[in-house]
Design a protein around this motif. Sequence first.
Motif, short mmCIF file in Angstrom:
data_model
loop_
_atom_site.label_atom_id
_atom_site.label_comp_id
_atom_site.label_asym_id
_atom_site.label_seq_id
_atom_site.Cartn_x
_atom_site.Cartn_y
_atom_site.Cartn_z
N GLY A 61 0.80 -1.22 0.00
CA GLY A 61 0.00 0.00 0.00
C GLY A 61 0.84 1.27 0.00
O GLY A 61 0.28 2.36 -0.16
N ILE A 62 2.15 1.17 0.21
CA ILE A 62 3.05 2.32 0.19
C ILE A 62 3.84 2.29 -1.10
O ILE A 62 4.52 1.31 -1.41
CB ILE A 62 3.98 2.34 1.41
CG1 ILE A 62 3.17 2.46 2.71
CG2 ILE A 62 4.97 3.49 1.31
CD1 ILE A 62 4.02 2.46 3.96
N GLU A 63 3.76 3.34 -1.87
CA GLU A 63 4.43 3.43 -3.16
C GLU A 63 5.78 4.14 -3.01
O GLU A 63 5.85 5.19 -2.38
CB GLU A 63 3.55 4.21 -4.15
CG GLU A 63 4.14 4.34 -5.53
CD GLU A 63 3.27 5.20 -6.44
OE1 GLU A 63 3.63 5.37 -7.61
OE2 GLU A 63 2.23 5.70 -5.95
N ALA B 125 5.93 6.85 9.34
CA ALA B 125 4.86 7.84 9.52
C ALA B 125 3.64 7.47 8.69
O ALA B 125 2.50 7.62 9.14
CB ALA B 125 5.38 9.23 9.12
N MET B 126 3.85 6.99 7.44
CA MET B 126 2.71 6.63 6.59
C MET B 126 2.09 5.31 6.97
O MET B 126 0.91 5.06 6.68
CB MET B 126 3.16 6.60 5.13
CG MET B 126 3.52 7.97 4.56
SD MET B 126 3.88 7.93 2.78
CE MET B 126 5.41 6.97 2.78
N ALA B 127 2.86 4.45 7.64
CA ALA B 127 2.31 3.15 8.03
C ALA B 127 1.21 3.28 9.06
O ALA B 127 0.38 2.37 9.21
CB ALA B 127 3.43 2.25 8.56
N VAL C 156 -3.59 8.27 0.08
CA VAL C 156 -2.43 8.03 -0.78
C VAL C 156 -1.18 7.98 0.08
O VAL C 156 -0.90 8.91 0.85
CB VAL C 156 -2.30 9.13 -1.85
CG1 VAL C 156 -1.04 8.91 -2.68
CG2 VAL C 156 -3.53 9.16 -2.73
N ARG C 157 -0.44 6.90 -0.04
CA ARG C 157 0.81 6.75 0.72
C ARG C 157 1.94 6.57 -0.30
O ARG C 157 2.07 5.50 -0.90
CB ARG C 157 0.72 5.57 1.68
CG ARG C 157 -0.35 5.74 2.76
CD ARG C 157 -0.31 4.64 3.79
NE ARG C 157 -0.67 3.34 3.23
CZ ARG C 157 -0.62 2.19 3.91
NH1 ARG C 157 -0.23 2.20 5.18
NH2 ARG C 157 -0.95 1.06 3.33
N THR D 21 3.78 11.50 1.68
CA THR D 21 2.41 11.98 1.85
C THR D 21 1.87 11.62 3.23
O THR D 21 0.67 11.37 3.38
CB THR D 21 1.51 11.38 0.75
OG1 THR D 21 1.56 9.94 0.83
CG2 THR D 21 1.96 11.82 -0.63
N GLY D 22 2.74 11.59 4.20
CA GLY D 22 2.34 11.25 5.56
C GLY D 22 1.61 12.38 6.26
O GLY D 22 1.34 13.43 5.68
N PRO D 23 1.32 12.19 7.55
CA PRO D 23 0.53 13.19 8.29
C PRO D 23 1.31 14.44 8.68
O PRO D 23 0.73 15.39 9.20
CB PRO D 23 0.09 12.42 9.54
CG PRO D 23 1.16 11.39 9.74
CD PRO D 23 1.61 10.99 8.36
N GLY D 24 2.61 14.48 8.48
CA GLY D 24 3.40 15.65 8.87
C GLY D 24 3.97 15.51 10.27
O GLY D 24 3.60 14.60 11.04
#
Length: 452
Positions: free
Chosen positions: A310-312, A344-346, A354-355, A375-378
Amino acid sequence: VLIFLPWIASYRVNWLKERLSTAAAVSIVLLQGEPNALSHNAQNDVLMAIGAKAIAVRDGGVSRLLVVSDMPPQVDEHIDIADVGLVNGMTGALDTLFFGGKRMLRVFGPVGDSDKEFELIMPDYRLRDAMLRYSRNVAVVSLLISLFTAMLVYAAIDLIMIGPIRTMTRSILSFSEAPDDPGRVISPTDRSDEIGVAERELAQMQDRLQKMLSEQKHLADLGLAVSKINHDMRNILASAQLMSDRLRQVKDPTVQSFAPKLLRALDRAVSYSEGVLHYGRTQEPAPSRRRLRLRQLVDDVHGLLDIEEGIEFINAVEMAFEVDADSDHLFRVLTNLCRNSIQAMAADTERTVVRRLAVAAERHGSVSRITVTDTGPGLPPKARENLFAAFRGSARSGGTGLGLAIAHELIRAHGGTVELVESIGGRTVFAVTIPDQPVRLDQARNGLRRPA
């Protein structure tokens, strides 16, 4: 000089006035008696006492010579006591001091309230001698006053400035010998001027430095203990990992449900221990810089990362892009930045989110700029404030913040920077800037030489 000139001019005029007053008193006595009452010897005695050659009086436009002895053939200078100004007095005084001693003076003018005008013919050598004595006395007194004033000024400056500065200097030297001794911190005074401000600032700086050194010592002792503990714990955790791997082979559904969680917990513990041990090294080796193909290095980083489904991952570096850096150092920097982005995106489990993690690079002259965008939450505000501080700059619970601290240290050894360009919800960008090595002039010349 500005004070001496008016003084010596005033002394000269007063000296002449005194002689003229004495001559006026003698003239009045003679006018009251017989014209030939004084013998020639008595006249000489009177003139010698005054230091004059002749005494005359002018009354009603008629001049009368009262006492005379060896009348000089000529008079060199005529001095009107009533008409001696400041400028004339100073120039006359200097003229008498430097060129006098052999001149004949005619001094005349009224004395007191008398309506008569008295005249005095006299040589100027006694006047010059008196002026020289007066000048010598003034010089001696001025010298004594100057010495006394200089002593007072020096004492004042020493008390107000030199003494406090000397005290601060001694305090700095003493504090540098034993910075952990609280007794060597300067005690500031209550002064409100710049010296007082400097004393208070020095005292505060010494206090802060002392506390910092104490904290550094405690941290060093603690770091040594933690390093020993982590070394042993890493071995224990490695054994636990081997045992946990065997749990996967157990067919029990209960075991199968908690075994992955146990493995992930052990992996995080091992990673934490390795990170602490790695950061605890005294100093990273100096970078061994070479020309690197950045795209291949990013591919190696991608292959090492444990990217979940799911993470590109996008390697946007051009095939021909080259960077001047240490391969191992840059690999560790990119690995830390990419791993932080993936972690962070996990945390986002929603499928519609979008990850994506992208690594790109561009060159500006002799400077390479590598960007890591996700494209994580910051990053939260606390992580931004302590971005490159170990154990304080972590953006997730349980993190150590060692990744960014190590990356910052490695890139700084290259003369570059690691900076957070942007961090908002849905976009976080880190930029790594590395300048090329400066070319030595002798090497460039050798490279340009061609064989004959």
